[in-house]
Design a protein around this motif. Sequence first.
Motif, PDB file in Angstrom:
ATOM      1  N   SER A   5     -50.225 -19.328 -31.508  1.00 55.58           N
ATOM      2  CA  SER A   5     -49.828 -19.138 -30.297  1.00 55.58           C
ATOM      3  C   SER A   5     -48.513 -19.907 -30.129  1.00 55.58           C
ATOM      4  CB  SER A   5     -50.958 -19.832 -29.292  1.00 55.58           C
ATOM      5  OG  SER A   5     -50.546 -19.502 -28.174  1.00 55.58           O
ATOM      6  N   TYR A  37     -45.206 -17.978 -28.685  1.00 55.85           N
ATOM      7  CA  TYR A  37     -44.520 -18.383 -27.747  1.00 55.85           C
ATOM      8  C   TYR A  37     -43.120 -18.204 -27.706  1.00 55.85           C
ATOM      9  CZ  TYR A  37     -42.960 -20.564 -23.276  1.00 55.85           C
ATOM     10  OH  TYR A  37     -42.308 -20.932 -22.240  1.00 55.85           O
ATOM     11  N   ASN A  53     -40.351 -15.918 -25.907  1.00 56.30           N
ATOM     12  CA  ASN A  53     -39.635 -16.462 -24.927  1.00 56.30           C
ATOM     13  C   ASN A  53     -38.408 -17.529 -25.097  1.00 56.30           C
ATOM     14  OD1 ASN A  53     -41.707 -15.743 -22.576  1.00 56.30           O
ATOM     15  ND2 ASN A  53     -43.275 -16.533 -24.042  1.00 56.30           N
TER      16      ASN A  53
END
Length: 91
Positions: free
Chosen positions: A16, A20, A24
């Motif tokens: 995860s 991310y 991002n």
Amino acid sequence: MAIELNKDIRAEAIASIERYFRENMDEPIGNIAAGALLGFFVEEIGPAIYNKGVADAQERLQMRVMELDIEVHEEEFQYWRKLERKGKGRK
């Protein structure tokens, strides 16, 4: 008490974090760096989150304990009162 994640949860959390960063951030993060970042957050911030969860659970349990006497309370010395109500017209 140290917070430890089991192997499967740790792997999912690292994946995860990697996702991310891919979605991002300007730079992706590798598996080892993501694992180190996860370790930092678990050790540094994890206890605050854990303690909040424990405090929330304690508060809920205390509320339930305070309601316990209402839920399970029985009036005392009711035998004669019940008998009198049943036999009001009798004598």
